[in-house]
Design an enzyme around this catalytic site. Structure first.
Site, short mmCIF file in Angstrom:
data_model
loop_
_atom_site.label_atom_id
_atom_site.label_comp_id
_atom_site.label_asym_id
_atom_site.label_seq_id
_atom_site.Cartn_x
_atom_site.Cartn_y
_atom_site.Cartn_z
N HIS A 163 0.80 -1.23 0.00
CA HIS A 163 0.00 0.00 0.00
C HIS A 163 0.83 1.28 0.00
O HIS A 163 0.42 2.29 -0.55
CB HIS A 163 -0.99 0.01 1.17
CG HIS A 163 -0.37 0.06 2.53
ND1 HIS A 163 0.17 -1.05 3.14
CD2 HIS A 163 -0.21 1.08 3.41
CE1 HIS A 163 0.63 -0.71 4.33
NE2 HIS A 163 0.41 0.58 4.53
N ASP A 164 2.02 1.26 0.59
CA ASP A 164 2.82 2.48 0.67
C ASP A 164 4.16 2.38 -0.04
O ASP A 164 5.07 3.16 0.26
CB ASP A 164 3.06 2.85 2.14
CG ASP A 164 1.92 3.69 2.73
OD1 ASP A 164 1.15 4.26 1.94
OD2 ASP A 164 1.80 3.76 3.96
N LYS A 181 6.24 5.39 -1.46
CA LYS A 181 7.04 6.31 -0.64
C LYS A 181 8.52 6.23 -0.96
O LYS A 181 9.30 7.08 -0.50
CB LYS A 181 6.80 6.04 0.84
CG LYS A 181 5.41 6.50 1.31
CD LYS A 181 5.22 6.31 2.80
CE LYS A 181 3.87 6.86 3.25
NZ LYS A 181 3.64 6.66 4.70
N HIS A 212 2.74 9.80 -3.05
CA HIS A 212 3.14 8.39 -2.95
C HIS A 212 2.06 7.47 -3.50
O HIS A 212 2.36 6.36 -3.95
CB HIS A 212 3.50 8.03 -1.51
CG HIS A 212 2.33 7.76 -0.61
ND1 HIS A 212 1.66 8.77 0.04
CD2 HIS A 212 1.72 6.61 -0.25
CE1 HIS A 212 0.68 8.24 0.78
NE2 HIS A 212 0.70 6.94 0.61
N HIS A 240 -6.22 6.21 0.46
CA HIS A 240 -6.43 7.44 1.24
C HIS A 240 -7.68 8.21 0.80
O HIS A 240 -7.94 9.30 1.31
CB HIS A 240 -5.20 8.35 1.14
CG HIS A 240 -4.04 7.89 1.96
ND1 HIS A 240 -4.05 7.88 3.34
CD2 HIS A 240 -2.83 7.39 1.58
CE1 HIS A 240 -2.89 7.41 3.78
NE2 HIS A 240 -2.14 7.11 2.73
N ASP A 262 -5.12 0.09 7.75
CA ASP A 262 -3.96 0.98 7.91
C ASP A 262 -4.17 1.96 9.06
O ASP A 262 -3.27 2.18 9.89
CB ASP A 262 -3.72 1.72 6.60
CG ASP A 262 -2.42 2.49 6.57
OD1 ASP A 262 -1.46 2.09 7.24
OD2 ASP A 262 -2.36 3.52 5.87
#
Length: 416
Positions: free
Chosen positions: A253-254, A257, A282, A309, A358
């Protein structure tokens, strides 16, 4: 003649099961399905499956199943979450199997020969009130002979449900099954290694995105989906396929970054508005990593990266919204105010689930800017965001599995 026909039918059943298992990509989901399939093949009431680390000689239980105990639960409810590791020694049945790579078939674990080197651990039976009798334990091997795990199935049953020993036919069928699924397990293991290396690269850039955080979010996401799917009556075949892909996609998911510069990513204090807008990028970078789409995993990972998000209510605090030009996004670009937010069912289900998982993990753990929230405060906050930040039906499922989520959180959180 009839016996030969029976063998043929059973081997065809095993072939069909193996074909289904070969489509599973995530190791944990695969292990759970291997255990279920093994029980189905030889009519076993219960069982466990272990991961084995040959370097440390440690066995870690991954899944346990028990038909008798499961029948006492309400629909959609799971047995308590159990997780523990133990040294693989010849004193335990699973340990002896892992170390020697030998299949162990025991007619009655409470009446083994006195000269047997391994012993049966009665603690689980004492805790649950269950009576283990027959047990078949078999190693799961890679093509190079390395032991990846141990499969242990318990209490074979005849056509009347009576517990009986595992027959020579049962040992043959499970040995045949284990040979093939060991190769499937090996492929899934290597896929997992690739994903974890990608995640590790991201974690080196961002000290907040640790491997433990990623693993927890992934596990939480599957648990939330399982309860949601049970509540919705989603068919098992559809559930199995979705949760398999979700387990891997959630870990990613990240990963976007990796493209955020250190002065923003590692800043100890609050971000400025400009820095926050760059940080939001990101989501777009992560989506680029999984584009072009070559598989279902690519598609779900892209959706999770891009939309975890976005908010259920369409509030512009969510991002990036309807950002169809994400492929032209460059590191350092800013996601400014969202003009066309995604909302409700426009947000892919996988992203809605990961959003909840999250935030739950972020609230329950220390960050540079905050202390860990209590269990009650965390669940109260998520309840307040039902229909706001989060999908109401997912929040309902989340609330139903509070104890299980907290048990997973405790097990996957390293001691500080």
């Amino acid at each position: 003649m009839a016996e030969a026909r029976g063998h043929g039918v059973k081997l065809e059943q095993i072939t069909q099961i193996e074909r289904r298992l070969s489509e599973i990509k995530d190791v944990d989901i695969l292990l759970e399905n291997i255990l279920s399939a093994a029980r189905e093949i030889v009519h076993a009431d219960a069982g466990s499956i272990y991961d084995y680390d040959e370097t440390s000689k440690i066995l870690t239980i991954k899944y346990s199943q028990n038909g008798t105990l499961q029948e006492k639960l309400t629909p959609g409810e799971k047995l308590p979450y159990i997780a523990f590791s133990m040294p693989a020694t010849s004193q335990s049945i699973a340990g002896h199997c892992a170390v020697t790579k030998q299949t162990i078939n025991i007619d009655d674990v409470y009446n083994m020969p006195s000269d047997t080197s391994y012993v049966f651990n009665k603690n689980s039976d004492i805790a649950t009130g269950y009576k283990t009798q027959s047990m078949l334990t078999i190693p799961l091997l890679m093509t190079n002979g390395r032991v990846l795990g141990v499969l242990q199935i318990i209490n074979a049953q005849d056509e009347n449900g009576k517990v009986v020993p595992f027959s020579s036919d049962a040992v043959f069928y499970i040995s045949h099954f284990a040979t093939t699924v060991g190769q499937v397990y090996e492929y899934a293991y290597l896929t997992k290694q690739l994903i974890e290396r990608l995640v590790k690269m991201a974690s080196y850039r961002d000290p907040k995105e640790t491997g433990a955080h990623v693993e927890r979010v992934s596990s939480f996401a599957v648990e939330i989906y399982d309860r949601y799917a049970a509540n919705k009556g989603i068919p098992e075949s559809e559930r199995s396929k979705f949760r398999d892909t979700l387990k891997l996609a959630a870990k990613c998911h990240d990963v976007g970054k990796v493209a955020i510069e250190d002065k923003i990513l590692k800043k100890a204090g609050p971000l400025s508005e400009e820095e926050r807008a760059i940080m939001k990028g990101h989501t777009c970078i992560g989506a680029q990593i999984f584009t072009p789409i070559e598989s279902e995993l690519d598609e779900m990972a892209r959706d999770v990266c891009l939309h975890h998000h976005d908010r259920w209510d369409g509030d512009t605090k969510g991002y990036p919204g309807r950002f169809e030009d994400y492929m032209n996004f460059q590191p350092g670009d800013a996601v400014s105010s969202v003009q066309q937010p995604f909302k409700g069912l426009e947000i892919p289900l996988s992203a809605r689930i990961v959003a909840l998982a999250d935030v739950y993990d972020a609230l329950r753990h220390i960050r540079s800017y905050k202390k860990a929230w209590t269990v009650d405060d965390t669940f109260n906050e998520i309840a307040r965001e039902r229909g706001g930040q989060f999908d109401p039906e997912l929040v309902d499922a989340f609330m139903q599995i509070r104890d299980r989520l907290e048990a997973i959180n405790a097990n996957l959180t390293p001691a500080e």
